[in-house]
Design a protein around this motif. Sequence first.
Motif, PDB file in Angstrom:
ATOM      1  N   ASP A  29     -13.898 -11.987   1.974  1.00  0.00           N
ATOM      2  CA  ASP A  29     -14.515 -12.862   0.976  1.00  0.00           C
ATOM      3  C   ASP A  29     -14.534 -12.139  -0.359  1.00  0.00           C
ATOM      4  OD1 ASP A  29     -17.014 -11.301   0.577  1.00  0.00           O
ATOM      5  OD2 ASP A  29     -17.460 -11.911   2.643  1.00  0.00           O
ATOM      6  N   LEU A  30     -14.923 -12.879  -1.381  1.00  0.00           N
ATOM      7  CA  LEU A  30     -14.964 -12.338  -2.738  1.00  0.00           C
ATOM      8  C   LEU A  30     -16.386 -12.343  -3.274  1.00  0.00           C
ATOM      9  CD1 LEU A  30     -11.772 -14.119  -4.151  1.00  0.00           C
ATOM     10  CD2 LEU A  30     -11.957 -11.763  -3.332  1.00  0.00           C
ATOM     11  N   ASP A  31     -17.339 -12.060  -2.391  1.00  0.00           N
ATOM     12  CA  ASP A  31     -18.737 -12.042  -2.808  1.00  0.00           C
ATOM     13  C   ASP A  31     -19.008 -10.954  -3.848  1.00  0.00           C
ATOM     14  OD1 ASP A  31     -19.162 -14.102  -1.078  1.00  0.00           O
ATOM     15  OD2 ASP A  31     -20.068 -12.870   0.504  1.00  0.00           O
ATOM     16  N   ARG A  32     -18.260  -9.856  -3.761  1.00  0.00           N
ATOM     17  CA  ARG A  32     -18.380  -8.784  -4.747  1.00  0.00           C
ATOM     18  C   ARG A  32     -17.011  -8.548  -5.384  1.00  0.00           C
ATOM     19  NH1 ARG A  32     -20.368  -3.543  -2.032  1.00  0.00           N
ATOM     20  NH2 ARG A  32     -19.141  -4.312  -0.266  1.00  0.00           N
ATOM     21  N   PRO A  33     -16.967  -8.077  -6.632  1.00  0.00           N
ATOM     22  CA  PRO A  33     -15.666  -7.749  -7.228  1.00  0.00           C
ATOM     23  C   PRO A  33     -14.973  -6.657  -6.416  1.00  0.00           C
ATOM     24  CG  PRO A  33     -17.459  -6.899  -8.580  1.00  0.00           C
ATOM     25  CD  PRO A  33     -18.083  -7.782  -7.546  1.00  0.00           C
ATOM     26  N   VAL A  34     -13.675  -6.813  -6.257  1.00  0.00           N
ATOM     27  CA  VAL A  34     -12.896  -5.952  -5.371  1.00  0.00           C
ATOM     28  C   VAL A  34     -12.154  -4.884  -6.167  1.00  0.00           C
ATOM     29  CG1 VAL A  34     -10.936  -5.883  -3.768  1.00  0.00           C
ATOM     30  CG2 VAL A  34     -12.608  -7.767  -3.645  1.00  0.00           C
ATOM     31  N   VAL A  35     -12.282  -3.647  -5.711  1.00  0.00           N
ATOM     32  CA  VAL A  35     -11.414  -2.571  -6.187  1.00  0.00           C
ATOM     33  C   VAL A  35     -10.449  -2.232  -5.051  1.00  0.00           C
ATOM     34  CG1 VAL A  35     -11.238  -0.203  -7.001  1.00  0.00           C
ATOM     35  CG2 VAL A  35     -13.132  -1.632  -7.759  1.00  0.00           C
ATOM     36  N   ALA A  36      -9.169  -2.349  -5.328  1.00  0.00           N
ATOM     37  CA  ALA A  36      -8.139  -2.046  -4.334  1.00  0.00           C
ATOM     38  C   ALA A  36      -7.682  -0.600  -4.501  1.00  0.00           C
ATOM     39  CB  ALA A  36      -6.955  -2.995  -4.504  1.00  0.00           C
ATOM     40  N   PHE A  37      -7.687   0.145  -3.405  1.00  0.00           N
ATOM     41  CA  PHE A  37      -7.121   1.492  -3.372  1.00  0.00           C
ATOM     42  C   PHE A  37      -5.769   1.425  -2.665  1.00  0.00           C
ATOM     43  CE2 PHE A  37     -11.291   4.245  -3.286  1.00  0.00           C
ATOM     44  CZ  PHE A  37     -11.603   3.784  -4.551  1.00  0.00           C
ATOM     45  N   CYS A  38      -4.756   2.034  -3.255  1.00  0.00           N
ATOM     46  CA  CYS A  38      -3.443   2.153  -2.625  1.00  0.00           C
ATOM     47  C   CYS A  38      -3.136   3.647  -2.483  1.00  0.00           C
ATOM     48  CB  CYS A  38      -2.375   1.449  -3.454  1.00  0.00           C
ATOM     49  SG  CYS A  38      -2.708  -0.294  -3.765  1.00  0.00           S
ATOM     50  N   PRO A  39      -3.611   4.276  -1.398  1.00  0.00           N
ATOM     51  CA  PRO A  39      -3.528   5.736  -1.284  1.00  0.00           C
ATOM     52  C   PRO A  39      -2.238   6.251  -0.670  1.00  0.00           C
ATOM     53  CG  PRO A  39      -4.840   4.864   0.504  1.00  0.00           C
ATOM     54  CD  PRO A  39      -4.438   3.681  -0.335  1.00  0.00           C
ATOM     55  N   GLY A  40      -1.327   5.365  -0.310  1.00  0.00           N
ATOM     56  CA  GLY A  40      -0.077   5.805   0.293  1.00  0.00           C
ATOM     57  C   GLY A  40       0.992   6.067  -0.750  1.00  0.00           C
ATOM     58  N   ALA A  41       2.115   6.585  -0.297  1.00  0.00           N
ATOM     59  CA  ALA A  41       3.317   6.760  -1.114  1.00  0.00           C
ATOM     60  C   ALA A  41       4.435   7.066  -0.128  1.00  0.00           C
ATOM     61  CB  ALA A  41       3.157   7.877  -2.136  1.00  0.00           C
ATOM     62  N   GLU A  42       5.334   6.117   0.027  1.00  0.00           N
ATOM     63  CA  GLU A  42       6.380   6.232   1.042  1.00  0.00           C
ATOM     64  C   GLU A  42       7.234   7.474   0.841  1.00  0.00           C
ATOM     65  OE1 GLU A  42       8.534   4.844   4.445  1.00  0.00           O
ATOM     66  OE2 GLU A  42       6.618   4.198   3.585  1.00  0.00           O
ATOM     67  N   PHE A  43       7.416   7.889  -0.425  1.00  0.00           N
ATOM     68  CA  PHE A  43       8.334   8.988  -0.707  1.00  0.00           C
ATOM     69  C   PHE A  43       7.870  10.301  -0.098  1.00  0.00           C
ATOM     70  CE2 PHE A  43       9.877  12.456  -3.477  1.00  0.00           C
ATOM     71  CZ  PHE A  43      11.236  12.258  -3.325  1.00  0.00           C
ATOM     72  N   GLY A  44       6.550  10.562  -0.125  1.00  0.00           N
ATOM     73  CA  GLY A  44       6.089  11.813   0.455  1.00  0.00           C
ATOM     74  C   GLY A  44       4.705  12.217  -0.004  1.00  0.00           C
ATOM     75  N   PRO A  45       4.113  13.233   0.640  1.00  0.00           N
ATOM     76  CA  PRO A  45       2.740  13.659   0.359  1.00  0.00           C
ATOM     77  C   PRO A  45       2.502  14.116  -1.070  1.00  0.00           C
ATOM     78  CG  PRO A  45       3.520  14.592   2.429  1.00  0.00           C
ATOM     79  CD  PRO A  45       4.702  13.956   1.773  1.00  0.00           C
ATOM     80  N   ALA A  46       3.517  14.629  -1.757  1.00  0.00           N
ATOM     81  CA  ALA A  46       3.312  15.172  -3.098  1.00  0.00           C
ATOM     82  C   ALA A  46       2.914  14.106  -4.112  1.00  0.00           C
ATOM     83  CB  ALA A  46       4.568  15.908  -3.576  1.00  0.00           C
ATOM     84  N   LYS A  47       3.070  12.837  -3.757  1.00  0.00           N
ATOM     85  CA  LYS A  47       2.693  11.755  -4.672  1.00  0.00           C
ATOM     86  C   LYS A  47       1.297  11.199  -4.364  1.00  0.00           C
ATOM     87  CE  LYS A  47       5.873   8.739  -5.893  1.00  0.00           C
ATOM     88  NZ  LYS A  47       6.960   7.744  -5.846  1.00  0.00           N
ATOM     89  N   ARG A  48       0.582  11.793  -3.393  1.00  0.00           N
ATOM     90  CA  ARG A  48      -0.668  11.198  -2.930  1.00  0.00           C
ATOM     91  C   ARG A  48      -1.885  11.968  -3.437  1.00  0.00           C
ATOM     92  NH1 ARG A  48       1.519  10.987   3.172  1.00  0.00           N
ATOM     93  NH2 ARG A  48       3.198   9.465   2.859  1.00  0.00           N
TER      94      ARG A  48
END
Length: 352
Positions: free
Chosen positions: A173-192
């Motif tokens: 639901d959208l009862d509260r404003p949403v902050v989306a986290f995108c913590p992945g990076a397909e290329f590799g760990p150095a981008k995370r």
Amino acid sequence: MHYRILVVAPAWVGDSVMAQPLYQRIKQYRPDAHLTVMAPDWTLPLLERMPEVDATLRNPFGHGALKLGKRWQLGRSLKRKFDQAILLPNSIKSALVPWFARVPIRTGFVGESRYGLLNDIRTLDPKALPMMVERFAILAEPGGKPLPRPVPAPHLTIRPESQQAALKALGLDLDRPVVAFCPGAEFGPAKRWPARHFAELARRLSSQGYAIWLFGSSKDRGETEAIARMAGVPLVDLAGRTTLAQAIDLLSLAHLVVTNDSGLMHVAAALERPLVALYGSSSPEFTPPLNERAEVVTLDLECSPCFERNCPLKHFDCMEKLGCDQVEAAIARTLTKPPGTPASPYIPVAAV
């Protein structure tokens, strides 16, 4: 009669988004163009949200797979169906299907010495075209013509009914404003950005009344589970639970996106969401978020960008020393930046 163009698209999600300005330019120059994009299955939800794309053709060949016989069969099945092919990947393999199809004009960069396979060959000048999106867009121009700037930004079209269907399917639901986290990076760990930093930011934003949704593929579950465990506040972990289509529709509902340099970063930028993009091993000068309301945060250390999958110096300072205070300051800037604000160059922040 339509001018029939086949575009052989990239396999990466982010690159697929950055290809859209090419499609926009094609339609601008050739209103009679019928544009077919050949792409892997996992990028098709992006193409479905690009109004310039008239049709898609499934690219059945996995990364690195030659399968010469099958490429020949596919190419022969496409004979006399296209007037021009534009190849975005630089590999020899990507040039085979248009060549087998005998498409009259085959446009692309030299790449892996593709003489003969291409007959409208371009030579890349990295200094003249420092950004990936520019290197794609210039292929809409006649050979030798400079790239008209500014390049249009990607823009994905979203249907409200798809947003509602995604919310219902995931029980959100959208009862509260949403902050989306995108913590992945397909290329590799150095981008995370490290999980503990995301967790600390989640605590701070949760205390301010935001709902935190974590996005990613099933490969990112270890990262998102670590963030949720360390945060100690209620989070919604969507990693591996959504299709790409659902992720796109849900990201379009976010009040803010905090993301590594990744495919989802480019998706969020094309959705025109306010976003904060975190850069370490990669370069915001090469693949920036194409969004006027984006803020790029980078320490701009002497050793970065290294473009490596793992930190070659083993200390990972470019992300480890990028703290929550710096990211919160960037959040404040992007949320107070009015829509339509001209994009400004990124400003590196000082390491603490």
